[in-house]
Design a protein around this motif. Structure first.
Motif, PDB file in Angstrom:
ATOM      1  N   GLU A  40      43.306 -16.848  23.915  1.00  0.00           N
ATOM      2  CA  GLU A  40      44.169 -17.557  22.971  1.00  0.00           C
ATOM      3  C   GLU A  40      43.819 -17.092  21.574  1.00  0.00           C
ATOM      4  O   GLU A  40      42.663 -17.185  21.149  1.00  0.00           O
ATOM      5  N   LYS A  55      53.298 -18.883  24.812  1.00  0.00           N
ATOM      6  CA  LYS A  55      52.749 -19.542  23.639  1.00  0.00           C
ATOM      7  C   LYS A  55      53.039 -21.033  23.724  1.00  0.00           C
ATOM      8  O   LYS A  55      53.937 -21.458  24.449  1.00  0.00           O
ATOM      9  N   VAL A  90      48.514 -18.645  20.365  1.00  0.00           N
ATOM     10  CA  VAL A  90      49.260 -17.803  21.295  1.00  0.00           C
ATOM     11  C   VAL A  90      48.359 -17.489  22.480  1.00  0.00           C
ATOM     12  O   VAL A  90      47.207 -17.081  22.295  1.00  0.00           O
ATOM     13  N   ASN A 110      56.530 -15.477  23.156  1.00  0.00           N
ATOM     14  CA  ASN A 110      56.390 -14.632  21.969  1.00  0.00           C
ATOM     15  C   ASN A 110      56.183 -13.215  22.459  1.00  0.00           C
ATOM     16  O   ASN A 110      55.113 -12.881  22.956  1.00  0.00           O
TER      17      ASN A 110
END
Length: 202
Positions: free
Chosen positions: A135, A92, A183, A87
């Motif tokens: 994250e 991700k 992510v 991403n």
């Protein structure tokens, strides 16, 4: 060797290790093993390793390079897949939970860091001697007749330092596929190692 956008996949026979795929780019390497994904970053003292391990996972996991842009782990836990892609300039992964599977079975552990924490915004941080890997708070969704339905999701940090996901009962339809979508912002981690360029997978 396969070039996936800015990420290069190298076949296992080019390396003396038991991994399935290796993603290379921007000075970083990502090794996809049967039971984990390793992040290897250059550091002042050589190399820094961090691993995302699949805890209590099935033994015979099928790993595929799909459409030359993502690595899919099939049936990591019963009825649950992991899909790694990119991403922008961040790695991700999606957790795909099929009907009948149990979200509570998802169990991950970061190895090689110092501590793991979840902040007030719901982001997860892995603290290391080089910097921090983050994250972003996960977003889950299902497709319904009305379209894409977003479902509130949180990281669940367990006493044994493993990580799972929490979704309130009744918030989603267990008879339909649900996708959990965090992510991994690894460039925050790279910032501690003096590497400016990150790698993207598209």
């Amino acid at each position: 060797m396969r070039n996936v956008s800015n990420l290069v996949f190298e076949s296992r026979d080019e390396w003396d290790e038991e991994y399935c795929y290796c993603a290379v780019g921007g000075g970083c390497r990502f090794y996809f093993y049967c039971d984990r994904v390793e992040f290897r970053f250059p550091a002042d003292d050589g190399q820094a390793n961090l691993a995302l391990r699949f805890v209590d996972a099935n033994q015979d996991i099928d790993i595929q390079l799909d459409d030359e842009h993502q690595v899919t782990y099939k049936e990591v836990w019963n009825g649950i897949d992991l899909i790694f892609s990119g991403n922008d300039e961040q790695l991700k992964y999606d957790v795909v939970v099929y009907p009948g599977a149990c979200i509570d079975d998802i169990c991950l552990r970061y190895e090689g860091g110092d501590t793991v924490s979840v902040d007030m915004n719901g982001d997860l941080f892995v603290h290391t001697h080089l910097g921090i890997l983050r994250e972003g708070k996960p977003v889950s969704y299902q497709w319904t007749e009305e379209g894409r339905k977003v479902i509130a999701t949180q990281f669940q940090q367990n006493p044994d330092e493993t990580i799972g996901f929490h979704i309130e009962q009744g918030a989603y339809d267990p008879s339909a596929v649900i996708v959990i979508d965090p992510v991994v912002f690894y460039s925050t981690y790279l910032g501690g190692s003096g590497v400016d360029e990150a790698t993207s997978v598209v």
